[in-house]
Scaffold this active site. Structure first.
Site, short mmCIF file in Angstrom:
data_model
loop_
_atom_site.label_atom_id
_atom_site.label_comp_id
_atom_site.label_asym_id
_atom_site.label_seq_id
_atom_site.Cartn_x
_atom_site.Cartn_y
_atom_site.Cartn_z
N SER A 54 -1.69 -11.19 -8.21
CA SER A 54 -1.79 -10.35 -9.42
C SER A 54 -2.04 -11.13 -10.70
CB SER A 54 -0.54 -9.50 -9.60
OG SER A 54 -0.61 -8.46 -8.72
N ASP A 99 2.04 -3.92 -9.48
CA ASP A 99 1.77 -5.25 -10.04
C ASP A 99 2.14 -5.32 -11.52
OD1 ASP A 99 0.75 -5.54 -7.54
OD2 ASP A 99 -1.35 -5.53 -8.17
N GLU A 137 -6.63 -1.39 -15.93
CA GLU A 137 -7.22 -1.89 -14.68
C GLU A 137 -8.04 -0.79 -13.99
OE1 GLU A 137 -5.39 -4.91 -12.88
OE2 GLU A 137 -6.63 -4.82 -11.09
N HIS A 182 0.84 -1.21 0.00
CA HIS A 182 0.00 0.00 0.00
C HIS A 182 0.87 1.26 0.00
CE1 HIS A 182 -3.93 -1.98 0.28
NE2 HIS A 182 -3.29 -2.88 1.02
N THR A 183 2.04 1.14 -0.58
CA THR A 183 2.91 2.32 -0.73
C THR A 183 2.89 2.83 -2.17
OG1 THR A 183 4.71 0.75 -1.06
CG2 THR A 183 4.55 1.77 1.11
N ASP A 184 2.53 1.97 -3.14
CA ASP A 184 2.72 2.41 -4.55
C ASP A 184 1.80 3.56 -4.92
OD1 ASP A 184 0.44 0.75 -4.70
OD2 ASP A 184 1.12 -0.35 -6.48
C1 GLA Z 1 -2.84 -4.36 -5.12
C2 GLA Z 1 -2.65 -3.21 -6.11
C3 GLA Z 1 -1.21 -2.68 -6.04
C4 GLA Z 1 -0.81 -2.37 -4.60
C5 GLA Z 1 -1.14 -3.54 -3.67
C6 GLA Z 1 -0.92 -3.19 -2.22
O1 GLA Z 1 -2.08 -5.47 -5.50
O2 GLA Z 1 -2.92 -3.62 -7.43
O3 GLA Z 1 -1.09 -1.53 -6.87
O4 GLA Z 1 -1.38 -1.17 -4.16
O5 GLA Z 1 -2.48 -3.96 -3.80
O6 GLA Z 1 0.42 -2.96 -1.97
#
Ligand code: GLA
Length: 352
Positions: A116, A162, A150, A28-30
Site C-alpha cells: 500500500s 489500506d 484512489e 478481499h473482504t473489505d
Molecule cells: C488492495 C485494496 C484493499 C483490499 C486488498 C485485498 O490492497 O486496496 O482495499 O481490497 O487489496 O484485501
C-alpha cells in the site's frame, strides 16, 4: 538527492508522513463490508510541503526523480502525480481555503509489493494539507478521502482497509476493523510471535483490472443472493446454487470473515498461523489471486519449523507474503527461506 529549498526556492512549511501496511488476515473482504486485520509496517512515506504563490501545484518524487506541475481543475494525470492531485481535488469542493502547494515526496514503502504505497502517499499528503490549511478532518475522514481519491483518480475500486491502516494503525498492534461500521480495536500480535514480510520479486500483474473483476464478481453474487453485500452471507451453503466461479468467490469471502473473527477471539500463535495457512489456500484455490512464485514462497515459509503460518498479503497477483514466526527466530527464517527460494531460481527480499 534534491532538497525542498533547491526545488522550490525556500524551506518547507511542514512535514507529514504515513506508514505502509501489511494485512495479516481478511483479504478481499473489505469491499464486501467484512473484517480485516492489518498492521502498519515501519517504512513510511514522508512529504514536505509549503504554499505555492503562482497558482501552480508542483510535486517532486525522489523515487521517480521527476518534477510535475498541475493546476487545480485540470485533468488528473496518471501515475503518482494522479494520487497527489486526486487528494487535492477531493478537498477542493469542501475547503475553499485550499490553495496550490509545492510538495516533495520521499517514500520508503516498496512500490508494487502489495504494501500500500499508494495509501501511504495519499494519507501523508492529506495529513500535510490538513496541517497546512488548518482543515478540521479526523483520521477516519482522512482515510475516507484517500479511498475516494484512489477510486476516482487511480481507477482502482478498492475497499477502505489500506487507507484506514495508513491513517490509524501503528507498528505495535493489529488493527481489527469492521469495514461496514468502521468500528475498530488495536490488538497485540499473538504472544511469542513476530512478523515477517517477504517480497516474491514478482511485480503485481494486472492488479487493477483483475482486482476490479473480482469485485464485480462479488457484487454479482450478492445480487443473485439478494443481499446488500457478502458480509451478510453467514453460511457458504447458501451459495450452492450459484454458478462457478461465483460460488468459489463467496466461499472465500465467507470463510475469510470467519477466520478473522476466530483469530481475534482466540489468537494463540499456533491457531493464528493455521488460519493464515487456510487463508492462503482459499485465496489460491477459491479467489484465484495467487501466482506460482507466491505459492512457492508461502510453501517454503509454511514448512519452516519456526513459522506458525504464512500467506500472500494484499490484493495478490504478485507482490509480498506475510508470515508469523516464533519471536526471536525471524531473521533465521528469512535467511533460510530466501536461500531456498533463490535455489529455485527466484529473487526475493525481506521487507520486514
Ligand atoms: C488492495 C485494496 C484493499 C483490499 C486488498 C485485498 O490492497 O486496496 O482495499 O481490497 O487489496 O484485501
Amino acid at each position: 538527492m534534491p532538497e525542498f529549498a533547491d526545488l522550490f526556492g525556500g524551506p518547507p512549511a511542514l512535514e507529514a508522513s504515513a506508514p505502509g501496511r501489511v494485512n495479516l488476515l481478511g483479504e478481499h473482504t473489505d469491499y464486501n463490508d467484512g473484517f480485516v486485520l492489518p498492521t502498519a509496517i515501519p517504512q513510511r512515506t514522508r512529504v514536505q510541503l509549503g504554499r505555492s504563490l503562482d497558482g501552480w501545484n508542483r510535486f517532486y518524487s525522489v523515487h521517480f526523480d521527476g518534477l510535475a506541475s498541475y493546476r487545480a481543475g485540470e485533468a488528473v494525470p496518471p501515475g503518482y502525480v494522479g494520487y497527489v492531485a486526486g487528494c487535492l481535488e477531493m478537498l477542493r469542493d469542501n475547503w475553499p481555503v485550499l490553495g496550490p502547494v509545492n510538495l516533495l515526496i520521499r517514500s520508503e514503502v516498496p512500490i508494487g509489493a502489495g504494501l500500500s504505497s499508494s495509501a501511504a502517499l495519499e494519507v501523508a499528503v492529506l495529513r500535510g494539507l490538513r496541517a497546512l490549511f488548518g482543515l478540521s478532518l479526523d483520521d477516519v475522514a482522512i482515510a475516507q478521502l484517500a479511498q475516494q481519491a484512489e477510486i476516482r483518480y487511480a481507477g482502482v475500486r478498492c475497499g477502505i482497509m489500506d487507507q484506514m491502516a495508513a491513517s490509524l494503525a501503528d507498528t505495535g498492534h493489529m488493527l481489527f476493523l469492521d469495514t461496514r461500521s468502521l468500528e475498530r480495536r488495536l490488538l497485540p500480535l499473538p504472544e511469542g510471535s513476530e512478523l515477517i514480510v517477504l517480497d516474491s520479486g514478482v511485480p503485481r500483474r494486472l492488479a487493477g483490472s483483475a482486482y476490479n473483476r473480482r469485485r464485480e464478481e462479488c457484487e454479482e453474487a450478492s445480487r443473485r443472493l439478494g443481499v446488500a453485500s457478502l458480509r451478510e452471507v453467514g453460511d457458504e451453503g447458501r451459495a450452492g446454487a450459484l454458478p462457478e466461479p461465483l460460488r468459489r468467490r463467496v466461499r472465500h469471502v465467507v470463510g475469510e470473515n470467519r477466520r478473522v473473527l476466530r483469530a481475534v477471539a482466540t489468537a494463540s500463535a499456533e491457531e493464528f498461523g493455521a488460519l493464515m495457512n487456510a487463508s492462503h489456500a482459499s485465496l489460491r484455490d477459491d479467489f484465484e489471486v495467487s501466482v506460482p512464485e507466491l505459492d512457492t514462497l508461502v510453501g517454503l515459509l509454511q514448512r519452516h519449523p519456526a513459522v506458525y503460518g504464512a500467506r500472500l498479503t494484499g490484493a495478490g497477483f504478485g507482490g509480498a507474503c506475510v508470515a508469523l514466526a516464533r519471536a526471536g527466530l525471524g531473521q533465521e527464517v528469512k535467511t533460510a527461506v530466501l536461500t531456498a527460494y533463490a535455489a529455485q531460481g527466484h529473487q526475493g527480499r525481506a521487507l520486514v
